[in-house]
Write a protein that holds these residues in place. Structure first.
Motif: not given
Length: 45
Positions: A9-13, A18-19
């Motif tokens: 979940r943290m990686l996805a956030a 970052a996009a």
């Protein structure tokens, strides 16, 4: 929530934010400043 699920979940956030080109530009500027010590010198001053 398992540690693995929290990690995903943290990686996805982080990936979602970052996009944004403004976030990417700020990260590049901070990275360059940190490489050459400019941020540390400015913070110390």
């Amino acid at each position: 929530m398992s540690p693995e699920e929290l990690d995903l979940r943290m990686l996805a956030a982080v990936r979602d934010r970052a996009a944004d080109p403004r976030v990417a530009a700020a990260a590049r500027a901070l990275s360059r400043g940190g490489e050459h010590g400019a941020l540390w010198l400015a913070a110390g001053a």
